[in-house]
Design a protein around this motif. Structure first.
Motif, mmCIF file in Angstrom:
data_model
loop_
_atom_site.group_PDB
_atom_site.id
_atom_site.type_symbol
_atom_site.label_atom_id
_atom_site.label_comp_id
_atom_site.label_asym_id
_atom_site.label_seq_id
_atom_site.Cartn_x
_atom_site.Cartn_y
_atom_site.Cartn_z
ATOM 1 N N LEU A 45 0.823 -1.216 0.000
ATOM 2 C CA LEU A 45 0.000 0.000 0.000
ATOM 3 C C LEU A 45 0.858 1.267 0.000
ATOM 4 O O LEU A 45 0.532 2.268 -0.659
ATOM 5 C CB LEU A 45 -0.932 0.002 1.214
ATOM 6 N N ALA A 46 1.974 1.215 0.736
ATOM 7 C CA ALA A 46 2.868 2.362 0.785
ATOM 8 C C ALA A 46 3.464 2.634 -0.592
ATOM 9 O O ALA A 46 3.545 3.783 -1.045
ATOM 10 C CB ALA A 46 3.976 2.130 1.817
ATOM 11 N N ARG A 47 3.918 1.555 -1.264
ATOM 12 C CA ARG A 47 4.473 1.729 -2.593
ATOM 13 C C ARG A 47 3.425 2.290 -3.556
ATOM 14 O O ARG A 47 3.704 3.138 -4.403
ATOM 15 C CB ARG A 47 5.025 0.398 -3.108
ATOM 16 N N MET A 48 2.196 1.772 -3.426
ATOM 17 C CA MET A 48 1.117 2.260 -4.288
ATOM 18 C C MET A 48 0.846 3.739 -4.035
ATOM 19 O O MET A 48 0.599 4.515 -4.971
ATOM 20 C CB MET A 48 -0.148 1.430 -4.042
ATOM 21 N N GLY A 49 0.901 4.128 -2.747
ATOM 22 C CA GLY A 49 0.679 5.532 -2.428
ATOM 23 C C GLY A 49 1.739 6.443 -3.053
ATOM 24 O O GLY A 49 1.450 7.525 -3.570
ATOM 25 N N VAL A 50 2.996 5.939 -2.976
ATOM 26 C CA VAL A 50 4.086 6.711 -3.586
ATOM 27 C C VAL A 50 3.880 6.846 -5.087
ATOM 28 O O VAL A 50 4.068 7.914 -5.685
ATOM 29 C CB VAL A 50 5.441 6.053 -3.280
ATOM 30 N N LEU A 51 3.484 5.735 -5.710
ATOM 31 C CA LEU A 51 3.250 5.773 -7.149
ATOM 32 C C LEU A 51 2.118 6.732 -7.517
ATOM 33 O O LEU A 51 2.183 7.452 -8.518
ATOM 34 C CB LEU A 51 2.935 4.353 -7.656
ATOM 35 N N VAL A 52 1.068 6.710 -6.664
ATOM 36 C CA VAL A 52 -0.050 7.628 -6.919
ATOM 37 C C VAL A 52 0.398 9.077 -6.802
ATOM 38 O O VAL A 52 0.042 9.929 -7.628
ATOM 39 C CB VAL A 52 -1.216 7.330 -5.956
ATOM 40 N N LEU A 53 1.207 9.369 -5.783
ATOM 41 C CA LEU A 53 1.704 10.737 -5.613
ATOM 42 C C LEU A 53 2.589 11.166 -6.793
ATOM 43 O O LEU A 53 2.496 12.300 -7.277
ATOM 44 C CB LEU A 53 2.491 10.855 -4.310
ATOM 45 N N LEU A 54 3.445 10.215 -7.249
ATOM 46 C CA LEU A 54 4.280 10.539 -8.398
ATOM 47 C C LEU A 54 3.433 10.782 -9.638
ATOM 48 O O LEU A 54 3.717 11.689 -10.435
ATOM 49 C CB LEU A 54 5.270 9.396 -8.657
ATOM 50 N N PHE A 55 2.387 9.970 -9.766
ATOM 51 C CA PHE A 55 1.496 10.147 -10.920
ATOM 52 C C PHE A 55 0.799 11.505 -10.863
ATOM 53 O O PHE A 55 0.699 12.224 -11.877
ATOM 54 C CB PHE A 55 0.458 9.026 -10.947
ATOM 55 N N ILE A 56 0.334 11.889 -9.669
ATOM 56 C CA ILE A 56 -0.335 13.187 -9.521
ATOM 57 C C ILE A 56 0.637 14.327 -9.818
ATOM 58 O O ILE A 56 0.302 15.314 -10.480
ATOM 59 C CB ILE A 56 -0.920 13.325 -8.095
ATOM 60 N N LEU A 57 1.886 14.163 -9.332
ATOM 61 C CA LEU A 57 2.893 15.199 -9.559
ATOM 62 C C LEU A 57 3.206 15.340 -11.050
ATOM 63 O O LEU A 57 3.275 16.457 -11.586
ATOM 64 C CB LEU A 57 4.159 14.869 -8.774
ATOM 65 N N LEU A 58 3.392 14.180 -11.723
ATOM 66 C CA LEU A 58 3.670 14.224 -13.156
ATOM 67 C C LEU A 58 2.493 14.804 -13.933
ATOM 68 O O LEU A 58 2.665 15.555 -14.897
ATOM 69 C CB LEU A 58 4.010 12.818 -13.655
ATOM 70 N N ALA A 59 1.274 14.438 -13.504
ATOM 71 C CA ALA A 59 0.089 14.978 -14.177
ATOM 72 C C ALA A 59 -0.010 16.485 -13.987
ATOM 73 O O ALA A 59 -0.389 17.232 -14.905
ATOM 74 C CB ALA A 59 -1.169 14.298 -13.638
ATOM 75 N N ALA A 60 0.337 16.935 -12.770
ATOM 76 C CA ALA A 60 0.309 18.381 -12.508
ATOM 77 C C ALA A 60 1.334 19.103 -13.362
ATOM 78 O O ALA A 60 1.068 20.175 -13.929
ATOM 79 C CB ALA A 60 0.575 18.654 -11.028
ATOM 80 N N MET A 61 2.531 18.502 -13.496
ATOM 81 C CA MET A 61 3.559 19.119 -14.339
ATOM 82 C C MET A 61 3.122 19.136 -15.796
ATOM 83 O O MET A 61 3.314 20.132 -16.509
ATOM 84 C CB MET A 61 4.881 18.351 -14.210
ATOM 85 N N ALA A 62 2.505 18.018 -16.240
ATOM 86 C CA ALA A 62 2.014 17.981 -17.619
ATOM 87 C C ALA A 62 0.905 18.995 -17.834
ATOM 88 O O ALA A 62 0.741 19.562 -18.917
ATOM 89 C CB ALA A 62 1.518 16.583 -17.964
ATOM 90 N N GLY A 63 0.130 19.272 -16.805
ATOM 91 C CA GLY A 63 -0.958 20.237 -16.907
ATOM 92 C C GLY A 63 -0.471 21.673 -16.889
ATOM 93 O O GLY A 63 -1.247 22.602 -17.126
ATOM 94 N N GLY A 64 0.764 21.927 -16.583
ATOM 95 C CA GLY A 64 1.341 23.256 -16.676
ATOM 96 C C GLY A 64 1.345 24.027 -15.380
ATOM 97 O O GLY A 64 1.675 25.203 -15.380
ATOM 98 N N CYS A 65 0.992 23.476 -14.241
ATOM 99 C CA CYS A 65 0.966 24.251 -13.008
ATOM 100 C C CYS A 65 2.363 24.575 -12.509
ATOM 101 O O CYS A 65 2.529 25.374 -11.615
ATOM 102 C CB CYS A 65 0.176 23.516 -11.927
#
Length: 278
Positions: free
Chosen positions: A13-33
């Motif tokens: 679950l911890a690894r999944m949480g990290v992956l989710v956070l990385l995904f959100i961060l990458l998505a935010a960067m792709a979104g231009g914020c």
């Protein structure tokens, strides 16, 4: 058995949480914020929720990459102009309508100070009040007639200096203040135009009189000169001079090829007697 699987599940679950956070961060960067594009003729001021406004740096044109907690505030740094329609009072209390435009440009290297002091709405907070105050103050010194005709350039210069003094120490350069229109009450405008017309007619009449006076003076001087010339000529015609000219004329006739008879004698005036070939 179930007890042994519990730590594994927690780690998963911890690894999944990290992956989710990385995904959100990458998505935010792709979104231009985490990127800000500063367009042509613009500059940016950096603001961080942790450190506030960066007073030592101004961002230029192009793509700027920054942390998610940083915001880039964009400013138009090109020359701008705005027209203000105003109603002000003249020196004698009459209501005067005026259209006045102001042209300005923010100082790029002092943009952070402008941002912290006035913000993006600096025209409404700084330039507009100074312009309106200057127009009211300066116009109040003049009559409607002066505003409508001869004093407009002088008025414009005084307003410009007043606005420049009030605005330029506050991170904005004022380039010009222009009076676009002056609107007077109809009866005042007509009265001023009639008065100006009468003054022009009076000036034209004075010019005509002066021209005629100068012409009469020229003729008088010319007549006096002619009289003086005649006087000099008359005084120059002595008997000796006339006798000399008579001898000179006789010599010219004697040398002429024409047929003639010349009788030289002394008359009462001492001049030669010249007879033709009759």
């Amino acid at each position: 058995m179930a007890t042994n699987n519990y730590p594994n599940l927690t780690r998963a679950l911890a690894r999944m949480g990290v992956l989710v956070l990385l995904f959100i961060l990458l998505a935010a960067m792709a979104g231009g914020c985490m990127t800000t594009t500063i367009g042509s003729g613009q500059a940016g001021v950096k603001y961080s929720i942790f450190g506030g406004t960066d007073l030592n740096q101004t961002f230029g044109e192009g793509l700027q990459v920054h942390a998610p907690w940083v915001d880039i505030i964009r400013y138009d740094v090109r020359v701008e102009e705005k027209l203000e329609a105003m109603e002000v009072l003249s020196s004698n209390g009459l209501n005067i309508g005026m259209d006045v435009s102001v042209r300005w440009q923010p100082e790029v290297d002092r943009l952070p100070q402008l941002h912290t002091t006035y913000g993006t709405d600096y025209y409404r907070k700084l330039i507009q009040p100074e312009l309106r105050s200057a127009v009211r103050e300066v116009v109040g010194r003049y009559t409607p007639e002066q505003l409508y005709s001869s004093k407009r350039t002088e008025l414009q210069g005084q307003i410009f200096e007043r606005v420049k003094t009030g605005v330029e120490p506050r991170f904005v350069k004022v380039e010009a203040v222009l009076i676009r229109d002056v609107r007077l009450p109809e009866q005042i405008r007509v009265a001023i135009e009639n008065k100006l017309k009468e003054e022009q007619e009076a000036e034209r009449y004075q010019y005509t009189l002066e021209k005629e006076r100068l012409e009469a003076e020229r003729k008088r001087i010319e007549a006096e000169g002619e009289a003086e010339y005649q006087r000099i000529i008359t005084q120059s015609l002595s008997s000796q001079f006339l006798r000399f000219k008579g001898i000179e004329a006789t010599q010219l006739l004697a040398n002429s090829p024409n047929t003639k008879t010349i009788i030289i004698g002394a008359g009462d005036d001492g001049l030669p007697v010249i007879l033709g070939g009759q």
